[in-house]
Design an enzyme around this catalytic site. Sequence first.
Site, short mmCIF file in Angstrom:
data_model
loop_
_atom_site.label_atom_id
_atom_site.label_comp_id
_atom_site.label_asym_id
_atom_site.label_seq_id
_atom_site.Cartn_x
_atom_site.Cartn_y
_atom_site.Cartn_z
N CYS A 1 0.84 -1.19 0.00
CA CYS A 1 0.00 0.00 0.00
C CYS A 1 0.88 1.24 0.00
CB CYS A 1 -0.93 0.00 1.22
SG CYS A 1 -1.98 1.47 1.23
N GLY B 1 -0.51 4.34 -4.51
CA GLY B 1 0.93 4.18 -4.68
C GLY B 1 1.32 2.92 -5.42
#
Length: 335
Positions: free
Chosen positions: A89, A255
């Site tokens: 993440c 991301g």
Amino acid sequence: MKEVLTVVDMHTGGEPVRIVTGGYPAVPPGTILEKRAYVRDHLDHLRRMLMFEPRGHYDMYGVLPVEPDLPGADLAVLFMHNEGYSTMCGHAVIALGRYAVDRKLVETVEPVTRVGIECPCGLVVASVEVKDGKAGAVSFESVPAFLFARDQRIDVSGFGEIVFDIAYGGAFYALADCRQFGLEFGRSRARAFVDAACAVTDKVKRDFPLAHPDHADLAFLYGTILTDGGDGAGSVATRNICVFAEAEVDRSPTGSGVTARLAAMHAKGEIEPGEARLFESVVGSRFTGSVARTMTFPDGRAGIVARVGGQAYYSGTAEYWLEDGDTLGRGFLVR
């Protein structure tokens, strides 16, 4: 009263990051994937308490720090959401970089402090900008990423034939141009994007077996990213929406998703190492992204290491517990 769970809440580009600071039972030693399996099998009721209503919501996201196992790791973390536990993440890594500096989990070095974060997908190195002792913007170099499948075609009910890629950026994503679904950022409703992305995810999960060169536990489709077809060059941001887990919508540009997009772009000859690109989410928040360097996997597969940057902010702190007799307090979801 039960044991109190304490958290620090942050957000990166609008996407929540609920960091557990106390109250979880100890997680037995082992690799990060073994810790992930243990928490999933034995402590999942705590994920539901923190992620679900009435303390969270359908799109809540959380982080559980655990003991690091890899050399070079300053901390290790497990990621949690509405469906379970993800392998990577990026928006959480950006928040954790600032959190590690502010909590003095690492020695502060100005103007940039390195923070090694062990994630289920591997070691991710964050670079935290520090000025006058205060942490600011964060960028990170993620685990090696690669394009898994290019220009694939599927027939999606209600939409017809859709062309898409599959790329890995710490998690696997299907990548598709939203215009194939008649969608347009700024005009189409979020629900329409979610329905289209979920239709792709469901179809790809059924029809496209995945494989990762390092570990079979990483070989699953995390979600679908719909893009505007742009490449983020020339300071003109390319917009995307990431729909992951159980139809959860990322408020940030994502991301790991930006990493996957960069891997796909590089494999197609659309970006060279060092070129800066700009990525924008559905709420207007932005991440920078670039190919830091290229690499080759042991099986000969070509890949990249991406650098992704953004800004995280604190939202508050909280204490949570479950009162005796409170069945709903164990966690529920309406949507």
